[in-house]
Design an enzyme around this catalytic site. Structure first.
Site, PDB file in Angstrom:
ATOM      1  N   ASP A  58       0.850  -1.178   0.000  1.00 42.97           N
ATOM      2  CA  ASP A  58       0.000   0.000   0.000  1.00 42.97           C
ATOM      3  C   ASP A  58       0.891   1.235   0.000  1.00 42.97           C
ATOM      4  OD1 ASP A  58      -2.054  -1.773   0.149  1.00 42.97           O
ATOM      5  OD2 ASP A  58      -2.780  -1.154   2.119  1.00 42.97           O
ATOM      6  N   ASP A  87     -15.305  -2.934  -1.556  1.00 44.32           N
ATOM      7  CA  ASP A  87     -14.906  -2.653  -0.179  1.00 44.32           C
ATOM      8  C   ASP A  87     -16.150  -2.336   0.625  1.00 44.32           C
ATOM      9  OD1 ASP A  87     -12.323  -2.748  -1.287  1.00 44.32           O
ATOM     10  OD2 ASP A  87     -12.357  -0.598  -1.697  1.00 44.32           O
TER      11      ASP A  87
END
EC number: 5.3.1.16
Length: 241
Positions: free
Chosen positions: A8, A130
């Site tokens: 990330d 998500d």
């Protein structure tokens, strides 16, 4: 089942967030390219990249870091999400060598773009779903919708997308285990391969996901950085991938 080590990217560094909060980031490596090399040295053949700044900005922000990873790990398949919201950006990233792009926010706001991209780039477009409490969140998880995660998954059944990446936001980075039940429910609801994300923190978690028999992959980040999962051992257990 494929294991995807996660990198990330925030401000050019490899970080992990806790439940998607940008103000709760832990920096694990100042050089994402070095981190990628370490994962590849352990035997992985896929990497999962996320441009966190890009997810909030709605455009690529950590492009230099992504390109450095691509240059550092030739031959390794990579998927990238975060800030990819138009056809030009999709095409530009695939031209740079990514195996596939992940579309999240636009999957809710512009589903037709997902369909057009999947037709234009077969096998190279995935959808990121998500969710908090089963409902989809967009724009870097900052905005919650009334859309049910499994309903969104079903809506792309005939679109030709390569994979669905299901993240339980409340479990992401929390080291508390993935939402196996919700991920399995989604995987059984569609014929599209489903990849689990959020909370994958032990070999037991990987075993539980694999034993469903329907989950195609798992993404793990913090557990790999902190040593809770030994990447080489996990890859061997899962079949060398």
């Amino acid at each position: 089942m494929i294991l995807f080590p996660a990198i990330d990217l925030k401000d050019g560094q490899a970080v992990r967030l806790l439940r998607g909060e940008m103000d709760d980031a832990t920096v694990f490596n100042d050089s994402p390219a070095d981190q990628a090399r370490a994962f590849v040295a352990a035997g992985c053949r896929w990497l999962h990249l996320v441009d966190l700044n890009g997810a909030f900005a709605g455009r690529p922000v950590n492009g230099a870091a992504v390109e450095a990873i691509l240059a550092a790990c030739p031959g390794v398949e990579m998927q990238l999400g975060g800030g990819i919201r138009d056809m030009a950006t999709i095409e530009a990233w695939l031209d740079k060598g990514l195996a596939r792009v992940i579309l999240g926010t636009v999957a809710v706001e512009e589903p037709q773009l997902v369909r057009e991209a999947a037709r234009a780039f077969p096998g190279q477009v995935a959808v990121g779903i998500d969710a908090r409490g089963g409902r989809v969140a967009t724009k870097g998880w900052a905005e919650e919708t009334e859309v049910e995660a499994t309903d969104l998954a079903r809506s792309f059944e005939d679109a030709g997308v390569a994979a669905l990446i299901y993240t339980d936001i409340d479990r992401d980075g929390a080291m508390g285990g993935p939402n196996v039940a919700a991920t399995e429910t989604m995987a059984r609801a569609v014929s599209i391969p489903v990849i689990a994300s959020g909370g994958v923190s032990s070999m037991g978690d990987l075993t539980a996901l694999k034993e469903t028999g329907v989950i195609a992959g798992a993404i793990s980040g913090r557990a790999l950085y902190e040593g809770a999962i030994d990447l080489a051992a996990a890859l061997e257990m899962l079949g060398g991938r």
